[in-house]
Enzyme design. Sequence first.
Site, PDB file in Angstrom:
ATOM      1  CE  LYS A  13      13.479 -10.696   6.164  1.00  0.00           C
ATOM      2  NZ  LYS A  13      12.458 -10.163   7.069  1.00  0.00           N
ATOM      3  CG  ASP A 143      11.405 -12.597   3.185  1.00  0.00           C
ATOM      4  OD1 ASP A 143      11.003 -11.561   2.618  1.00  0.00           O
ATOM      5  OD2 ASP A 143      11.117 -12.887   4.363  1.00  0.00           O
TER       6      ASP A 143
HETATM    7  O1  C5P Z   1       5.960 -15.724   0.718  1.00  0.00           O
HETATM    8  P1  C5P Z   1       6.024 -16.420   2.020  1.00  0.00           P
HETATM    9  O2  C5P Z   1       5.711 -17.884   1.924  1.00  0.00           O
HETATM   10  O3  C5P Z   1       7.281 -16.161   2.773  1.00  0.00           O
HETATM   11  O4  C5P Z   1       4.863 -15.776   2.902  1.00  0.00           O
HETATM   12  C1  C5P Z   1       4.427 -16.368   4.109  1.00  0.00           C
HETATM   13  C2  C5P Z   1       3.101 -15.760   4.513  1.00  0.00           C
HETATM   14  O5  C5P Z   1       3.277 -14.381   4.866  1.00  0.00           O
HETATM   15  C3  C5P Z   1       2.047 -15.749   3.423  1.00  0.00           C
HETATM   16  O6  C5P Z   1       1.315 -16.949   3.410  1.00  0.00           O
HETATM   17  C4  C5P Z   1       1.158 -14.585   3.849  1.00  0.00           C
HETATM   18  O7  C5P Z   1       0.295 -14.951   4.898  1.00  0.00           O
HETATM   19  C5  C5P Z   1       2.173 -13.603   4.450  1.00  0.00           C
HETATM   20  N1  C5P Z   1       2.624 -12.598   3.470  1.00  0.00           N
HETATM   21  C6  C5P Z   1       1.751 -11.583   3.094  1.00  0.00           C
HETATM   22  N2  C5P Z   1       2.159 -10.645   2.187  1.00  0.00           N
HETATM   23  C7  C5P Z   1       3.412 -10.673   1.674  1.00  0.00           C
HETATM   24  C8  C5P Z   1       4.328 -11.676   2.059  1.00  0.00           C
HETATM   25  C9  C5P Z   1       3.897 -12.629   2.968  1.00  0.00           C
HETATM   26  O8  C5P Z   1       0.619 -11.532   3.570  1.00  0.00           O
HETATM   27  N3  C5P Z   1       3.770  -9.750   0.802  1.00  0.00           N
END
Ligand code: C5P
Length: 306
Positions: A13, A143
């Site tokens: 993406k 994602d």
């Molecule tokens: O959801 P995911 O595990 O992909 O997110 C990885 C990191 O990215 C989270 O631990 C956080 O630090 C950051 N993040 C965030 N806000 C979001 C998505 C991700 O701060 N909406």
Amino acid sequence: MNQSGVVIRVPAKVNLSLSVGPLDEDGYHELVTVFQAISLFDDVTVKFGVEGSGIALGASGSTAAGVPLDETNLAYKAAQLMVSKYQLDSDIDIHLAKEIPVAGGMAGGSADAAGVIVGIDALYELGLSRDEMQRIGSELGSDVPFGIAGGTAIGRGHGDQLTPVLSQGSYQWVLALSNSGLSTPSVYGECDRLREGMSISRPSANDALLQALRAGDAKELGKSLSNDLQSAACSLRPALRLVLDVGHEYGALGCIVSGSGPTVAFLVEDEERALDLTVALSSSGVVAGVVRATGPTHGARRISSF
Ligand code: C5P
């Protein structure tokens, strides 16, 4: 139908816009983002393993080096989650044929997890709806639901609450790859650091961008690309500014760091511009590789069974 394995094709993406709100107490930021799935794919094979083998993960392909093959991989976690949720026989063999950059801001790990969810649903004939699979995906990462959905969509909340976006036409992308990734939490952390002392409003939709997509207007789309994480990614990786400069110089319609980076995505008008920019970037010495892709494309889908 008796099948012993399935192959699921999952897209990378780009975030056409990414509006980041203040840091919440749960460690996440509220987002409003527009995702577009592009034609750079991983193929995820999911098949029944030999008895007693448990979940086994392998990887090949141009971006497979350094991909962890243990329970830290999101694809592995996706398999564990599906096994426990649906009490499945856990001898599952997963192979990732990878073309999506790792830690590149293109949701490669999330795409693989999306492929595993869709693959296990198909292999075990669970009959889950896309919505159900997306809900499971959101337990694994922000994602993952979009990897299942594909197309063009707005993501709210952590980026995982999706609404499809009306989009006309097909867009040409040139992607400048780096030889090492950026950690998503570090980029969000740097964004918070750069915004310290500022009052941060809630994230908002990029109306000009949504209008450009509705009209199928690539020039307007190029002008309205936006990413609140771009300064943070450039702060951690200053060379990205040089990469963005090459795109401006060679007439890209728009240049943007993809998600948390370090991949830089250039929107170009046509094949000829794509070729010019590909040559310019390849000879610039500031990128590790260049690939081309078009978007939007489909989400995770089965391409074969055996
Ligand atoms: O959801 P995911 O595990 O992909 O997110 C990885 C990191 O990215 C989270 O631990 C956080 O630090 C950051 N993040 C965030 N806000 C979001 C998505 C991700 O701060 N909406």
